[in-house]
Design an enzyme around this catalytic site. Structure first.
Site, PDB file in Angstrom:
ATOM      1  N   CYS A  84       0.878  -1.171   0.000  1.00  0.00           N
ATOM      2  CA  CYS A  84       0.000   0.000   0.000  1.00  0.00           C
ATOM      3  C   CYS A  84       0.914   1.219   0.000  1.00  0.00           C
ATOM      4  O   CYS A  84       2.057   1.143   0.452  1.00  0.00           O
ATOM      5  CB  CYS A  84      -0.869  -0.053   1.252  1.00  0.00           C
ATOM      6  N   HIS A  85       0.408   2.357  -0.473  1.00  0.00           N
ATOM      7  CA  HIS A  85       1.302   3.522  -0.557  1.00  0.00           C
ATOM      8  C   HIS A  85       1.815   3.961   0.820  1.00  0.00           C
ATOM      9  O   HIS A  85       2.892   4.550   0.925  1.00  0.00           O
ATOM     10  CB  HIS A  85       0.621   4.683  -1.289  1.00  0.00           C
ATOM     11  N   THR A  86       1.077   3.651   1.868  1.00  0.00           N
ATOM     12  CA  THR A  86       1.533   4.058   3.208  1.00  0.00           C
ATOM     13  C   THR A  86       2.859   3.368   3.552  1.00  0.00           C
ATOM     14  O   THR A  86       3.739   3.970   4.178  1.00  0.00           O
ATOM     15  CB  THR A  86       0.440   3.760   4.256  1.00  0.00           C
ATOM     16  N   HIS A 106       1.298  -3.975   5.873  1.00  0.00           N
ATOM     17  CA  HIS A 106       0.098  -3.961   6.719  1.00  0.00           C
ATOM     18  C   HIS A 106      -1.134  -4.480   5.989  1.00  0.00           C
ATOM     19  O   HIS A 106      -2.173  -4.635   6.600  1.00  0.00           O
ATOM     20  CB  HIS A 106      -0.150  -2.551   7.265  1.00  0.00           C
ATOM     21  N   GLU A 107      -1.017  -4.735   4.668  1.00  0.00           N
ATOM     22  CA  GLU A 107      -2.170  -5.244   3.924  1.00  0.00           C
ATOM     23  C   GLU A 107      -1.899  -6.724   3.696  1.00  0.00           C
ATOM     24  O   GLU A 107      -0.975  -7.073   2.944  1.00  0.00           O
ATOM     25  CB  GLU A 107      -2.251  -4.473   2.600  1.00  0.00           C
ATOM     26  N   CYS A 136     -10.540  -2.265  20.492  1.00  0.00           N
ATOM     27  CA  CYS A 136     -10.443  -2.953  21.786  1.00  0.00           C
ATOM     28  C   CYS A 136     -11.821  -3.416  22.236  1.00  0.00           C
ATOM     29  O   CYS A 136     -11.955  -4.331  23.027  1.00  0.00           O
ATOM     30  CB  CYS A 136      -9.790  -2.053  22.840  1.00  0.00           C
ATOM     31  N   CYS A 139     -13.428   0.912  24.768  1.00  0.00           N
ATOM     32  CA  CYS A 139     -13.244   2.354  24.978  1.00  0.00           C
ATOM     33  C   CYS A 139     -14.438   3.139  24.413  1.00  0.00           C
ATOM     34  O   CYS A 139     -15.317   2.574  23.756  1.00  0.00           O
ATOM     35  CB  CYS A 139     -11.934   2.817  24.347  1.00  0.00           C
ATOM     36  N   CYS A 142     -14.794   2.731  20.658  1.00  0.00           N
ATOM     37  CA  CYS A 142     -15.321   1.422  20.244  1.00  0.00           C
ATOM     38  C   CYS A 142     -16.806   1.306  20.583  1.00  0.00           C
ATOM     39  O   CYS A 142     -17.556   0.643  19.864  1.00  0.00           O
ATOM     40  CB  CYS A 142     -14.509   0.306  20.896  1.00  0.00           C
ATOM     41  N   CYS A 150     -10.201   3.837  18.000  1.00  0.00           N
ATOM     42  CA  CYS A 150     -10.012   3.184  19.307  1.00  0.00           C
ATOM     43  C   CYS A 150      -8.917   3.879  20.124  1.00  0.00           C
ATOM     44  O   CYS A 150      -7.831   4.148  19.618  1.00  0.00           O
ATOM     45  CB  CYS A 150      -9.644   1.719  19.061  1.00  0.00           C
ATOM     46  N   ARG A 154      -5.659   2.661  18.097  1.00  0.00           N
ATOM     47  CA  ARG A 154      -5.744   3.452  16.861  1.00  0.00           C
ATOM     48  C   ARG A 154      -4.377   3.515  16.182  1.00  0.00           C
ATOM     49  O   ARG A 154      -3.334   3.307  16.820  1.00  0.00           O
ATOM     50  CB  ARG A 154      -6.264   4.858  17.129  1.00  0.00           C
ATOM     51  N   CYS A 214      -6.516  -3.418   3.948  1.00  0.00           N
ATOM     52  CA  CYS A 214      -6.308  -1.958   4.019  1.00  0.00           C
ATOM     53  C   CYS A 214      -6.994  -1.247   2.847  1.00  0.00           C
ATOM     54  O   CYS A 214      -8.063  -0.680   3.003  1.00  0.00           O
ATOM     55  CB  CYS A 214      -4.840  -1.566   4.071  1.00  0.00           C
ATOM     56  N   ARG A 409      -2.716  -3.121  -7.281  1.00  0.00           N
ATOM     57  CA  ARG A 409      -2.147  -3.879  -6.170  1.00  0.00           C
ATOM     58  C   ARG A 409      -1.297  -5.038  -6.695  1.00  0.00           C
ATOM     59  O   ARG A 409      -1.666  -5.732  -7.657  1.00  0.00           O
ATOM     60  CB  ARG A 409      -3.250  -4.435  -5.267  1.00  0.00           C
TER      61      ARG A 409
HETATM   62  P1  NAD Z   1      -1.266   4.747  -5.112  1.00  0.00           P
HETATM   63  O1  NAD Z   1       0.121   5.241  -5.203  1.00  0.00           O
HETATM   64  O2  NAD Z   1      -1.598   3.440  -5.698  1.00  0.00           O
HETATM   65  O3  NAD Z   1      -2.245   5.837  -5.760  1.00  0.00           O
HETATM   66  C1  NAD Z   1      -2.132   7.225  -5.542  1.00  0.00           C
HETATM   67  C2  NAD Z   1      -2.556   7.940  -6.826  1.00  0.00           C
HETATM   68  O4  NAD Z   1      -2.613   9.346  -6.557  1.00  0.00           O
HETATM   69  C3  NAD Z   1      -1.573   7.744  -7.980  1.00  0.00           C
HETATM   70  O5  NAD Z   1      -2.271   7.280  -9.129  1.00  0.00           O
HETATM   71  C4  NAD Z   1      -0.988   9.136  -8.201  1.00  0.00           C
HETATM   72  O6  NAD Z   1      -0.679   9.395  -9.573  1.00  0.00           O
HETATM   73  C5  NAD Z   1      -2.132  10.021  -7.704  1.00  0.00           C
HETATM   74  N1  NAD Z   1      -1.716  11.377  -7.318  1.00  0.00           N
HETATM   75  C6  NAD Z   1      -0.633  11.751  -6.599  1.00  0.00           C
HETATM   76  N2  NAD Z   1      -0.610  13.093  -6.443  1.00  0.00           N
HETATM   77  C7  NAD Z   1      -1.713  13.573  -7.072  1.00  0.00           C
HETATM   78  C8  NAD Z   1      -2.261  14.871  -7.246  1.00  0.00           C
HETATM   79  N3  NAD Z   1      -1.664  15.964  -6.750  1.00  0.00           N
HETATM   80  N4  NAD Z   1      -3.422  14.992  -7.942  1.00  0.00           N
HETATM   81  C9  NAD Z   1      -4.032  13.908  -8.457  1.00  0.00           C
HETATM   82  N5  NAD Z   1      -3.571  12.646  -8.312  1.00  0.00           N
HETATM   83  C10 NAD Z   1      -2.428  12.482  -7.637  1.00  0.00           C
HETATM   84  O7  NAD Z   1      -1.645   4.802  -3.560  1.00  0.00           O
HETATM   85  P2  NAD Z   1      -2.784   4.007  -2.727  1.00  0.00           P
HETATM   86  O8  NAD Z   1      -2.189   2.783  -2.141  1.00  0.00           O
HETATM   87  O9  NAD Z   1      -4.028   3.938  -3.531  1.00  0.00           O
HETATM   88  O10 NAD Z   1      -2.974   5.034  -1.501  1.00  0.00           O
HETATM   89  C11 NAD Z   1      -3.537   6.296  -1.725  1.00  0.00           C
HETATM   90  C12 NAD Z   1      -3.375   7.195  -0.492  1.00  0.00           C
HETATM   91  O11 NAD Z   1      -4.185   6.695   0.582  1.00  0.00           O
HETATM   92  C13 NAD Z   1      -1.943   7.240   0.064  1.00  0.00           C
HETATM   93  O12 NAD Z   1      -1.714   8.566   0.525  1.00  0.00           O
HETATM   94  C14 NAD Z   1      -2.001   6.273   1.235  1.00  0.00           C
HETATM   95  O13 NAD Z   1      -1.007   6.543   2.199  1.00  0.00           O
HETATM   96  C15 NAD Z   1      -3.388   6.601   1.757  1.00  0.00           C
HETATM   97  N6  NAD Z   1      -4.012   5.593   2.618  1.00  0.00           N
HETATM   98  C16 NAD Z   1      -4.771   6.078   3.648  1.00  0.00           C
HETATM   99  C17 NAD Z   1      -5.438   5.202   4.461  1.00  0.00           C
HETATM  100  C18 NAD Z   1      -6.338   5.723   5.537  1.00  0.00           C
HETATM  101  O14 NAD Z   1      -6.841   4.922   6.335  1.00  0.00           O
HETATM  102  N7  NAD Z   1      -6.613   7.017   5.623  1.00  0.00           N
HETATM  103  C19 NAD Z   1      -5.330   3.829   4.257  1.00  0.00           C
HETATM  104  C20 NAD Z   1      -4.579   3.371   3.158  1.00  0.00           C
HETATM  105  C21 NAD Z   1      -3.920   4.261   2.335  1.00  0.00           C
HETATM  106 ZN    ZN Z   2      -2.621   0.837   3.636  1.00  0.00          ZN
HETATM  107 ZN    ZN Z   3     -11.211   0.798  21.726  1.00  0.00          ZN
END
Ligand code: NAD
Ligand code: ZN
Ligand code: ZN
Length: 416
Positions: A84-86, A106-107, A136, A139, A142, A150, A154, A214, A409
């Site tokens: 995942c991108h994270t 994490h995925e 949990c 809390c 939850c 959580c 969290r 994820c 993915r």
């Molecule tokens: P990914 O890299 O597969 O996709 C991201 C896309 O965003 C890419 O296609 C990229 O070209 C595009 N992008 C980047 N900058 C841009 C902009 N300024 N304008 C338009 N498009 C743009 O990533 P992913 O795995 O799909 O994750 C996406 C985001 O979600 C990441 O920031 C990740 O960390 C976040 N995320 C958050 C959570 C959460 O719970 N909040 C969970 C998982 C992932």
């Molecule tokens: Zn993720």
């Molecule tokens: Zn909790």
């Protein structure tokens, strides 16, 4: 399977050497081809993990030792994981706090190998998805119908140890290796808090539902649970990676009539058609802000927007492109730690709503089994998110693909 059995035997053989397991336990391992159950419970398990030693440098596959789970913890055998991108942000550590050596990931999906004291929700052999944010069950969060934040479990991106004793369960020759998001799934075995595990239907194919752990839940839930578009409404999705396209899938399921995809990478647009995206905007094609372009396309703005990029400019655009009076924007992308969100307060006074969410507002233990069931009942498609597969030994290829913006993915087979 043959190769897996070989590896299990080898690992078990070394484990036997270190910990004096009986010959019977050794042969049991050969018969099942699995290192799960009483013969390994309570012992340190040697296994392969992909260790990140330095920011941006290829992961190194090497043997680590995984300590047994402590109270309220579970040790699981990871079968499949994906990137995942994270993971990439924290591995690159450009806008995030560096913490190395670390085992990312994490995925994922896998099977419970052993459980620590007090764990009653899952048992050895259960099929589980680890989740980076936990439940949990006790809390205020939850107990609340509205929150999945959580108090105890969290998301915490900075912590590299387990909660109970502030120690890592991973080590190499006695040197502790940091955990990531409490999951660290780039290891054949990992230890997770029981509250961060969703027990799922054992009929679900783990090589597919691992992405529910994820990306898919995050995007889907951001739309269905947080943005909540009405039938016939317009939705803009910023970022057409797996998370964004899962958000688009949510918009399709909710009956949105227009789904506008926004991405800087034109290669995303072809793929996005499979997810019901009806129109595309590449901000690079315009000399005015993308929020203005979207307002022109939609007579004043979209009803809902979901931002899935992690880019601060995209976050502001996603907010400013929703219609005044009723528009709701949801932020999902993980920003650089120092990024600041700036917009004119009048944009809010004009009755736009800005929201954010982790994990699509789903509570992992309570809600995720039903997302897996949506897939089993054919209400949710997963295959179209899976564009690549690699064996664990080639995990660095999955990083290369994401850096290049190729595919959605990439599933990493831990037994290959
Ligand atoms: P990914 O890299 O597969 O996709 C991201 C896309 O965003 C890419 O296609 C990229 O070209 C595009 N992008 C980047 N900058 C841009 C902009 N300024 N304008 C338009 N498009 C743009 O990533 P992913 O795995 O799909 O994750 C996406 C985001 O979600 C990441 O920031 C990740 O960390 C976040 N995320 C958050 C959570 C959460 O719970 N909040 C969970 C998982 C992932
Ligand atoms: Zn993720
Ligand atoms: Zn909790």
């Amino acid at each position: 399977m043959r190769r897996n059995c070989w590896r299990s035997c080898l690992s078990l053989a070394s484990l036997r050497g270190i910990h004096g397991l009986t010959r019977r336990a050794y042969s049991l391992g050969c018969e099942t081809g699995e290192l799960v159950g009483p013969m390994t419970a309570g012992h340190v398990l040697p296994c392969r993990a992909a260790v990140a030693w330095e920011a941006g440098k290829p992961l190194v596959i090497q043997q680590v030792e995984v300590a047994p789970p402590q109270a309220m913890e579970v040790r699981m055998k990871v079968k499949y994981t994906s990137l995942c991108h994270t993971d990439l942000y924290f591995w690159e550590a450009k806008g995030q706090t560096p913490l190395f050596p670390r085992i990312f990931g994490h995925e994922a999906a896998g099977v419970v190998e052993s459980v620590g004291e007090g764990v009653s929700d899952v048992a050895v052999g259960d099929h589980v998805l680890p989740v980076f944010t936990g439940e949990c069950g006790e809390c205020r969060h939850c107990q609340s119908e509205e929150s999945n934040m959580c108090d105890l479990l969290r998301i915490n991106t900075e912590r590299g140890v387990m909660l109970s004793d502030g120690k890592s369960r991973f080590s190499i020759n006695g040197t502790p290796i940091n955990h990531f998001l409490g999951t660290s799934t780039f290891s054949e075995y990992t230890v997770v808090h029981a509250g961060c595990l969703a027990k799922i239907n054992p009929l679900a194919p783990l090589d597919k539902v691992c992405i529910v752990s994820c990306g898919v839940s995050t995007g889907l839930g951001a739309t269905l649970n947080v943005a909540k578009p009405k039938q016939g409404s317009s939705v803009a999705i910023f970022g057409l990676g797996a998370v964004g396209l899962a958000a688009a899938e949510g918009a399709r399921i909710a009956g949105a009539s227009r789904i506008i995809g926004v991405d800087l990478n034109p290669n995303r647009f072809e793929e996005a058609k499979k997810f019901g995206v009806t129109e595309f905007v590449n901000p690079k094609d315009y000399d005015r802000p993308v929020q203005q372009v979207i307002a022109e396309m939609t007579d004043g703005g979209v009803d809902r927007s979901v931002e899935c990029t992690g880019n601060i400019n995209a976050m502001v655009s996603a907010f400013e492109c929703v219609h005044d009076g009723w528009g709701v924007a949801v932020l999902v992308g993980v920003p650089n730690k120092d990024a600041v969100f700036m917009t004119k307060p009048i944009n809010i006074l004009n009755e736009r709503t800005l929201k954010g969410t982790f994990f699509g507002n789903y509570k992992p233990r309570s809600d995720i089994p039903s997302v897996v069931d949506m897939y089993l009942n054919k209400k949710l498609e997963l295959d179209k998110f899976i564009t690549h597969r690699v064996p664990f030994s080639e995990i660095n290829k999955a990083f290369d693909l994401m850096v290049k913006g190729e595919g959605l993915r990439c599933i990493i087979n831990m037994e290959d």
